[in-house]
Design an enzyme around this catalytic site. Structure first.
Site, mmCIF file in Angstrom:
data_model
loop_
_atom_site.group_PDB
_atom_site.id
_atom_site.type_symbol
_atom_site.label_atom_id
_atom_site.label_comp_id
_atom_site.label_asym_id
_atom_site.label_seq_id
_atom_site.Cartn_x
_atom_site.Cartn_y
_atom_site.Cartn_z
ATOM 1 N N LYS A 9 60.527 26.428 -95.854
ATOM 2 C CA LYS A 9 60.904 27.303 -94.817
ATOM 3 C C LYS A 9 59.983 27.404 -93.650
ATOM 4 O O LYS A 9 59.083 26.656 -93.744
ATOM 5 C CB LYS A 9 61.225 28.713 -95.335
ATOM 6 C CG LYS A 9 62.367 28.590 -96.432
ATOM 7 C CD LYS A 9 62.923 30.019 -96.838
ATOM 8 C CE LYS A 9 62.260 30.609 -98.101
ATOM 9 N NZ LYS A 9 62.858 31.738 -98.504
ATOM 10 N N TYR A 49 72.906 31.817 -96.787
ATOM 11 C CA TYR A 49 72.734 33.407 -97.238
ATOM 12 C C TYR A 49 73.673 34.275 -97.213
ATOM 13 O O TYR A 49 73.298 35.563 -97.604
ATOM 14 C CB TYR A 49 71.403 33.814 -96.343
ATOM 15 C CG TYR A 49 70.036 33.213 -96.812
ATOM 16 C CD1 TYR A 49 69.888 33.211 -98.164
ATOM 17 C CD2 TYR A 49 69.298 32.430 -95.821
ATOM 18 C CE1 TYR A 49 68.383 32.440 -98.553
ATOM 19 C CE2 TYR A 49 68.108 31.873 -96.259
ATOM 20 C CZ TYR A 49 67.663 32.144 -97.490
ATOM 21 O OH TYR A 49 66.661 31.412 -97.896
ATOM 22 N N PHE A 57 67.149 43.391 -96.486
ATOM 23 C CA PHE A 57 66.351 42.397 -95.929
ATOM 24 C C PHE A 57 67.237 41.221 -95.245
ATOM 25 O O PHE A 57 66.553 40.113 -94.695
ATOM 26 C CB PHE A 57 65.656 41.764 -96.886
ATOM 27 C CG PHE A 57 66.385 41.139 -98.044
ATOM 28 C CD1 PHE A 57 66.704 39.841 -97.899
ATOM 29 C CD2 PHE A 57 66.594 41.978 -99.255
ATOM 30 C CE1 PHE A 57 67.353 39.299 -99.021
ATOM 31 C CE2 PHE A 57 67.253 41.440 -100.507
ATOM 32 C CZ PHE A 57 67.613 40.009 -100.179
ATOM 33 N N ARG A 85 62.757 25.659 -109.659
ATOM 34 C CA ARG A 85 62.615 27.211 -109.292
ATOM 35 C C ARG A 85 61.261 27.393 -110.302
ATOM 36 O O ARG A 85 60.311 28.215 -109.706
ATOM 37 C CB ARG A 85 63.552 27.756 -110.234
ATOM 38 C CG ARG A 85 65.134 27.548 -109.689
ATOM 39 C CD ARG A 85 65.348 28.607 -108.227
ATOM 40 N NE ARG A 85 65.431 29.831 -108.538
ATOM 41 C CZ ARG A 85 65.719 30.758 -107.814
ATOM 42 N NH1 ARG A 85 65.887 30.408 -106.524
ATOM 43 N NH2 ARG A 85 65.404 32.006 -108.053
ATOM 44 N N THR A 91 60.342 34.775 -106.716
ATOM 45 C CA THR A 91 60.771 35.214 -105.385
ATOM 46 C C THR A 91 59.722 35.924 -104.833
ATOM 47 O O THR A 91 59.377 35.724 -103.641
ATOM 48 C CB THR A 91 62.119 35.739 -105.408
ATOM 49 O OG1 THR A 91 63.027 35.279 -105.920
ATOM 50 C CG2 THR A 91 62.438 36.390 -104.027
ATOM 51 N N ARG A 102 54.542 29.397 -104.722
ATOM 52 C CA ARG A 102 54.728 30.790 -104.273
ATOM 53 C C ARG A 102 53.174 31.407 -104.547
ATOM 54 O O ARG A 102 52.851 32.415 -103.924
ATOM 55 C CB ARG A 102 55.915 31.484 -104.483
ATOM 56 C CG ARG A 102 57.118 31.067 -103.784
ATOM 57 C CD ARG A 102 58.481 31.367 -104.436
ATOM 58 N NE ARG A 102 59.367 31.249 -103.444
ATOM 59 C CZ ARG A 102 60.615 31.405 -103.939
ATOM 60 N NH1 ARG A 102 60.805 32.007 -104.925
ATOM 61 N NH2 ARG A 102 61.752 31.254 -102.864
ATOM 62 N N ASN A 112 57.983 33.590 -98.148
ATOM 63 C CA ASN A 112 57.691 32.758 -99.359
ATOM 64 C C ASN A 112 57.881 31.263 -99.595
ATOM 65 O O ASN A 112 58.030 30.623 -100.700
ATOM 66 C CB ASN A 112 58.524 33.544 -100.687
ATOM 67 C CG ASN A 112 59.872 33.732 -100.381
ATOM 68 O OD1 ASN A 112 60.434 32.989 -99.575
ATOM 69 N ND2 ASN A 112 60.700 34.120 -101.540
ATOM 70 N N HIS A 115 63.049 27.574 -100.541
ATOM 71 C CA HIS A 115 64.107 27.911 -101.237
ATOM 72 C C HIS A 115 64.486 26.593 -102.059
ATOM 73 O O HIS A 115 64.298 25.742 -101.857
ATOM 74 C CB HIS A 115 65.254 28.013 -100.081
ATOM 75 C CG HIS A 115 66.433 28.076 -100.726
ATOM 76 N ND1 HIS A 115 67.130 29.019 -101.143
ATOM 77 C CD2 HIS A 115 67.521 26.778 -100.791
ATOM 78 C CE1 HIS A 115 68.578 28.717 -101.724
ATOM 79 N NE2 HIS A 115 68.425 27.431 -101.591
ATOM 80 N N GLU A 126 75.457 24.000 -102.260
ATOM 81 C CA GLU A 126 74.245 24.090 -101.249
ATOM 82 C C GLU A 126 73.994 22.722 -100.743
ATOM 83 O O GLU A 126 73.620 22.316 -99.415
ATOM 84 C CB GLU A 126 73.141 24.492 -101.713
ATOM 85 C CG GLU A 126 73.110 26.176 -101.872
ATOM 86 C CD GLU A 126 71.812 26.901 -102.280
ATOM 87 O OE1 GLU A 126 71.943 28.115 -102.501
ATOM 88 O OE2 GLU A 126 71.126 26.307 -102.591
#
Ligand code: IDP
Ligand code: MG
Length: 149
Positions: A9, A49, A57, A85, A91, A102, A112, A115, A126
């Site tokens: 990100k 999203y 948020f 993940r 998260t 993270r 963070n 993704h 996705e």
């Protein structure tokens, strides 16, 4: 073989962590099958999203993801969704296990760094949203037999 969408990100890009993320996924044994460095449009961000629309948020999340370029990638491997993940960590960075991206590089949930798709179904959707089929490379890696059982 499972495929998963991975984004570095805007905070990860600005902080020079693209290579760090790629290195960790490569080292894990995952195989890169697509990558592009792009400025995300508001439209793509909102589609990506959509599940978070209406959450407190949400607006901040959209503005965050379009605030600077992102590195979008597709990685594959056995149980790639769970593996990536796990390598990303929880998260909320303060809940992420030591050794995860993270944990090791982030402090705030809205900064963070990465993704990663959270299910096989979402991974397929996705990957299709972010990449055209001709942008994905199907290839055999010389080390595959030493990593894939
Ligand atoms: P994930 O990225 O680990 O899958 P999700 O729950 O799908 O987490 O949330 C998507 C993204 O939205 C998170 O990575 C984070 O950047 C942001 N986010 C989630 N919850 C919050 C929050 O409570 N405050 C600010 N940003 C949040
Ligand atoms: Mg998610």
């Amino acid at each position: 073989m499972e495929k998963t969408l991975v984004l570095v990100k805007p905070d990860g890009v600005q902080r020079g962590l693209i290579g760090e993320v790629i290195a960790r996924l490569e080292r894990r044994g995952l195989r890169l099958v697509g990558a592009k460095f792009i400025q995300v449009s508001r439209e793509l961000a909102e589609t990506h999203y959509a599940i978070h629309k209406g959450k407190p948020f949400y607006e901040g999340l959209i503005n965050y993801i379009i605030s600077a370029p992102v590195m979008a990638m597709v990685w594959e491997g056995p149980r790639a969704i769970a593996a990536v993940r796990q390598t990303m960590g929880a998260t909320r960075p303060w809940e992420a296990a030591p050794g995860t991206i993270r944990h090791d590089f982030a402090l705030e949930v809205g900064r963070n760094l990465t993704h990663a798709s959270d299910s096989v179904e979402n991974g397929e959707a996705e990957v299709a949203l972010w990449f055209k089929s001709e942008e994905l490379v199907s290839w055999a890696r010389a080390t595959d037999q030493w990593i894939f059982e």
